[in-house]
Design a protein around this motif. Structure first.
Motif, PDB file in Angstrom:
ATOM      1  N   UNK A   6     -22.874 -11.848  -7.177  1.00 41.67           N
ATOM      2  CA  UNK A   6     -22.742 -11.982  -5.737  1.00 41.67           C
ATOM      3  C   UNK A   6     -21.351 -12.398  -5.301  1.00 41.67           C
ATOM      4  N   UNK A   7     -20.374 -12.181  -6.152  1.00 41.81           N
ATOM      5  CA  UNK A   7     -19.012 -12.563  -5.799  1.00 41.81           C
ATOM      6  C   UNK A   7     -18.492 -11.674  -4.674  1.00 41.81           C
ATOM      7  N   UNK A   8     -17.627 -12.239  -3.820  1.00 46.54           N
ATOM      8  CA  UNK A   8     -17.075 -11.437  -2.716  1.00 46.54           C
ATOM      9  C   UNK A   8     -16.321 -10.220  -3.246  1.00 46.54           C
ATOM     10  N   UNK A   9     -16.425  -9.135  -2.516  1.00 48.50           N
ATOM     11  CA  UNK A   9     -15.754  -7.885  -2.870  1.00 48.50           C
ATOM     12  C   UNK A   9     -15.044  -7.355  -1.645  1.00 48.50           C
ATOM     13  N   UNK A  10     -13.989  -6.585  -1.868  1.00 48.66           N
ATOM     14  CA  UNK A  10     -13.324  -5.924  -0.749  1.00 48.66           C
ATOM     15  C   UNK A  10     -12.761  -4.594  -1.216  1.00 48.66           C
ATOM     16  N   UNK A  11     -12.660  -3.669  -0.270  1.00 48.13           N
ATOM     17  CA  UNK A  11     -12.133  -2.333  -0.542  1.00 48.13           C
ATOM     18  C   UNK A  11     -11.079  -2.038   0.511  1.00 48.13           C
ATOM     19  N   UNK A  12      -9.961  -1.527   0.069  1.00 44.46           N
ATOM     20  CA  UNK A  12      -8.801  -1.364   0.943  1.00 44.46           C
ATOM     21  C   UNK A  12      -8.164   0.011   0.767  1.00 44.46           C
ATOM     22  N   UNK A  13      -7.339   0.346   1.733  1.00 44.71           N
ATOM     23  CA  UNK A  13      -6.560   1.575   1.667  1.00 44.71           C
ATOM     24  C   UNK A  13      -5.555   1.423   0.517  1.00 44.71           C
ATOM     25  N   UNK A  14      -5.496   2.387  -0.392  1.00 44.14           N
ATOM     26  CA  UNK A  14      -4.513   2.292  -1.479  1.00 44.14           C
ATOM     27  C   UNK A  14      -3.083   2.296  -0.920  1.00 44.14           C
ATOM     28  N   UNK A  15      -2.225   1.416  -1.433  1.00 40.05           N
ATOM     29  CA  UNK A  15      -0.844   1.350  -0.931  1.00 40.05           C
ATOM     30  C   UNK A  15      -0.104   2.693  -1.002  1.00 40.05           C
ATOM     31  N   UNK A  16      -0.425   3.506  -1.987  1.00 42.38           N
ATOM     32  CA  UNK A  16       0.253   4.803  -2.087  1.00 42.38           C
ATOM     33  C   UNK A  16      -0.072   5.688  -0.880  1.00 42.38           C
ATOM     34  N   UNK A  17      -1.279   5.575  -0.331  1.00 48.41           N
ATOM     35  CA  UNK A  17      -1.636   6.363   0.850  1.00 48.41           C
ATOM     36  C   UNK A  17      -0.827   5.919   2.060  1.00 48.41           C
ATOM     37  N   UNK A  18      -0.608   4.621   2.176  1.00 48.13           N
ATOM     38  CA  UNK A  18       0.206   4.095   3.273  1.00 48.13           C
ATOM     39  C   UNK A  18       1.636   4.622   3.145  1.00 48.13           C
ATOM     40  N   UNK A  58      -1.774   1.465  11.202  1.00 50.68           N
ATOM     41  CA  UNK A  58      -3.160   0.978  11.101  1.00 50.68           C
ATOM     42  C   UNK A  58      -3.453   0.516   9.683  1.00 50.68           C
ATOM     43  N   UNK A  59      -2.976   1.278   8.710  1.00 45.95           N
ATOM     44  CA  UNK A  59      -3.205   0.910   7.310  1.00 45.95           C
ATOM     45  C   UNK A  59      -2.492  -0.387   6.945  1.00 45.95           C
ATOM     46  N   UNK A  60      -1.370  -0.673   7.612  1.00 44.21           N
ATOM     47  CA  UNK A  60      -0.639  -1.928   7.369  1.00 44.21           C
ATOM     48  C   UNK A  60      -1.349  -3.090   8.076  1.00 44.21           C
ATOM     49  N   UNK A  61      -1.805  -2.869   9.307  1.00 49.35           N
ATOM     50  CA  UNK A  61      -2.447  -3.931  10.086  1.00 49.35           C
ATOM     51  C   UNK A  61      -3.843  -4.278   9.588  1.00 49.35           C
ATOM     52  N   UNK A  62      -4.572  -3.292   9.104  1.00 46.03           N
ATOM     53  CA  UNK A  62      -5.947  -3.520   8.634  1.00 46.03           C
ATOM     54  C   UNK A  62      -6.167  -2.789   7.311  1.00 46.03           C
ATOM     55  N   UNK A  63      -5.514  -3.257   6.244  1.00 50.16           N
ATOM     56  CA  UNK A  63      -5.648  -2.548   4.969  1.00 50.16           C
ATOM     57  C   UNK A  63      -7.035  -2.674   4.343  1.00 50.16           C
ATOM     58  N   UNK A  64      -7.685  -3.814   4.531  1.00 53.69           N
ATOM     59  CA  UNK A  64      -9.023  -4.003   3.975  1.00 53.69           C
ATOM     60  C   UNK A  64     -10.018  -3.423   4.975  1.00 53.69           C
ATOM     61  N   UNK A  65     -10.680  -2.357   4.572  1.00 51.27           N
ATOM     62  CA  UNK A  65     -11.611  -1.674   5.482  1.00 51.27           C
ATOM     63  C   UNK A  65     -13.017  -2.268   5.413  1.00 51.27           C
ATOM     64  N   UNK A  66     -13.424  -2.696   4.215  1.00 49.48           N
ATOM     65  CA  UNK A  66     -14.761  -3.267   4.023  1.00 49.48           C
ATOM     66  C   UNK A  66     -14.633  -4.459   3.088  1.00 49.48           C
ATOM     67  N   UNK A  67     -15.220  -5.576   3.481  1.00 49.13           N
ATOM     68  CA  UNK A  67     -15.286  -6.768   2.626  1.00 49.13           C
ATOM     69  C   UNK A  67     -16.705  -7.305   2.718  1.00 49.13           C
TER      70      UNK A  67
END
Length: 148
Positions: A6-18, A58-67
């Motif tokens: 149950x540890x916290x998880x997050x998914x973000x835009x890959x930096x290469x896409x930015x 947008x990818x810089x301001x909100x890189x984590x899309x789901x946590x």
């Protein structure tokens, strides 16, 4: 890494896409500047450059899309806003797959009573099936341990 605890998880835009979006915006802006004598191309390239720059921003301001954690999930809403959803608010977590012509799209859907949040591989940096499975594990764990 195990997600069963149950540890916290997050998914973000890959930096290469930015970086690719920002570089594309710079290239298109340069093309627009070089072709300033062609007004139609200048307008089209200018609009494309601004659009690509807006996506990169947008990818810089909100890189984590789901946590997600034991209490719920946080999703990006709108351009760069966030919305926190407690697990009881989440009606469904599923993957929508569609095939059209030669395209195969997969989207993670997080549904509530009044909203539907959609995320692709490009938003999450991970396979949407894996993200859906991890979210379901956290959701089931929260349902089985309501005191957390």
């Amino acid at each position: 890494m195990s997600e069963e605890g149950g540890s916290p998880r997050s998914w973000r835009v890959p930096p290469v896409h930015v970086a690719v979006k920002a570089a594309a915006a710079a290239v298109v802006a340069t093309l627009a500047a070089v072709s300033s004598d062609d007004r139609q191309f200048l307008l089209l390239a200018g609009v494309a450059a601004v659009g690509l720059a807006a996506l990169a921003l947008r990818d810089v301001l909100a890189p984590v899309r789901v946590a997600a954690d034991a209490e719920g999930v946080t999703v990006v809403r709108g351009y760069a806003g966030r919305r926190r959803l407690a697990w009881p608010e989440v009606a469904a977590v599923r993957v929508d797959e569609r095939r059209r012509l030669l395209m195969h799209t997969r989207l993670l859907e997080i549904e509530t009573a009044d909203d539907l949040f959609l995320f692709s591989f490009f938003d999450l940096g991970a396979d949407v099936h894996d993200v859906a499975a991890a979210l379901e594990r956290l959701r089931r764990r929260a349902a089985s341990h309501p005191e957390n």
